[in-house]
Enzyme design. Sequence first.
Site, PDB file in Angstrom:
ATOM      1  N   ALA A  29       0.860  -1.192   0.000  1.00 17.95           N
ATOM      2  CA  ALA A  29       0.000   0.000   0.000  1.00 17.95           C
ATOM      3  C   ALA A  29       0.895   1.241   0.000  1.00 17.95           C
ATOM      4  CB  ALA A  29      -0.955   0.000   1.196  1.00 17.95           C
ATOM      5  N   HIS A  34       6.762   6.015   1.464  1.00 21.86           N
ATOM      6  CA  HIS A  34       7.615   4.930   0.960  1.00 21.86           C
ATOM      7  C   HIS A  34       8.447   5.415  -0.236  1.00 21.86           C
ATOM      8  CE1 HIS A  34       4.123   2.533   2.635  1.00 21.86           C
ATOM      9  NE2 HIS A  34       5.129   2.011   3.268  1.00 21.86           N
ATOM     10  N   GLN A  58       3.352  -9.145  13.523  1.00 21.10           N
ATOM     11  CA  GLN A  58       3.379  -7.845  14.193  1.00 21.10           C
ATOM     12  C   GLN A  58       1.982  -7.279  14.446  1.00 21.10           C
ATOM     13  OE1 GLN A  58       5.731  -6.135  10.798  1.00 21.10           O
ATOM     14  NE2 GLN A  58       4.595  -4.276  11.265  1.00 21.10           N
ATOM     15  N   ASP A 147       7.591   5.928  12.306  1.00 23.11           N
ATOM     16  CA  ASP A 147       7.562   4.805  13.243  1.00 23.11           C
ATOM     17  C   ASP A 147       8.827   4.887  14.091  1.00 23.11           C
ATOM     18  OD1 ASP A 147       5.127   3.416  12.447  1.00 23.11           O
ATOM     19  OD2 ASP A 147       6.135   3.178  10.533  1.00 23.11           O
ATOM     20  N   SER A 182       0.382   7.662   5.844  1.00 22.73           N
ATOM     21  CA  SER A 182       0.280   6.322   6.425  1.00 22.73           C
ATOM     22  C   SER A 182      -0.641   5.498   5.539  1.00 22.73           C
ATOM     23  CB  SER A 182      -0.332   6.429   7.826  1.00 22.73           C
ATOM     24  OG  SER A 182      -0.831   5.170   8.228  1.00 22.73           O
ATOM     25  N   ARG A 184      -2.702   3.603   6.564  1.00 24.07           N
ATOM     26  CA  ARG A 184      -3.998   3.521   7.242  1.00 24.07           C
ATOM     27  C   ARG A 184      -4.850   4.785   7.035  1.00 24.07           C
ATOM     28  NH1 ARG A 184      -0.791   0.438  11.379  1.00 24.07           N
ATOM     29  NH2 ARG A 184      -1.698  -1.631  11.404  1.00 24.07           N
TER      30      ARG A 184
END
Length: 273
Positions: A29, A34, A58, A147, A182, A184
């Site tokens: 995704a 990225h 995880q 992160d 993100s 998400r």
Amino acid sequence: MNIINTIQDLRNIIKNTKATVGFVPTMGALHDGHISLIKKAKEENDIVVVSIFVNPTQFLAGEDLDSYPVKMEVDKKICELCKVDILFTPNINMMYGNDEVLIKAPILRSYTLEGQRRPEHFDGVLQIVLKLFNIVQPDNAYFGKKDAQQLSLIKQMVDDLFLDINIVECDIIRESDGLAMSSRNIYLTKPQRELSLNISKSLRIASNLVAKNCLDCDEIITAMGKVLQQMDIEYISIVNQKFERIEKIELKNTIILIAVKVDNTRLIDNIWI
Ligand code: PAF
């Protein structure tokens, strides 16, 4: 771009190369965050390997493993456009066996903040990252500062296990409205997204306070809390780069972190001071 889905095929290529290898591990995704890691890896290495693997170990029971966004075809296109040399897409049976040797994340740095809410999450992250490092054998591996705790633990793992890999810390990439990128974010509805902008707003308030020489962590946390009032705050925390809580901001060694829930979506963000 070479798309590889077996460990042996990847090993054969890596074994026979003298080129420097940059590695960007992902769960797919792919977004601009990225892409920025990939671009940096391209600048600094002869060959760039990107992995896409949604790592089950995880995720905790009840988390979004089953609904985690999978966009393999789009991701392949993105990697192609970014001139990734090797896209590694292993499957679960290759990556995990039964009754394995397990990696345990260090207690002090991992069972706080994210690790306190998501016990064993970092065990799973370190397990898969070590496996991927052993397969890819990179010179440089790229991780985002978003992160922050994951990044810190990966650096500790590299030190503690004497891995010969340089970990490159990459800046957080934000949407134009300030929301940290993100995978998400796609879960957010328009009103939820608007509410989420308070996260980056509160971090800006924190950094303005520090710029005005307010170094008292409680004062900063209180000011941030006011902006996040309407949200379900999991934590607002100020730590040094070893993830120890601090009372006074230490310039160049401080991370201010937030985790909130917007309905069912968990969002994290931070700034490094
Ligand atoms: O940051 C992520 O996307 C994942 O935690 C990682 C490092 C790819 C391990 O699965």
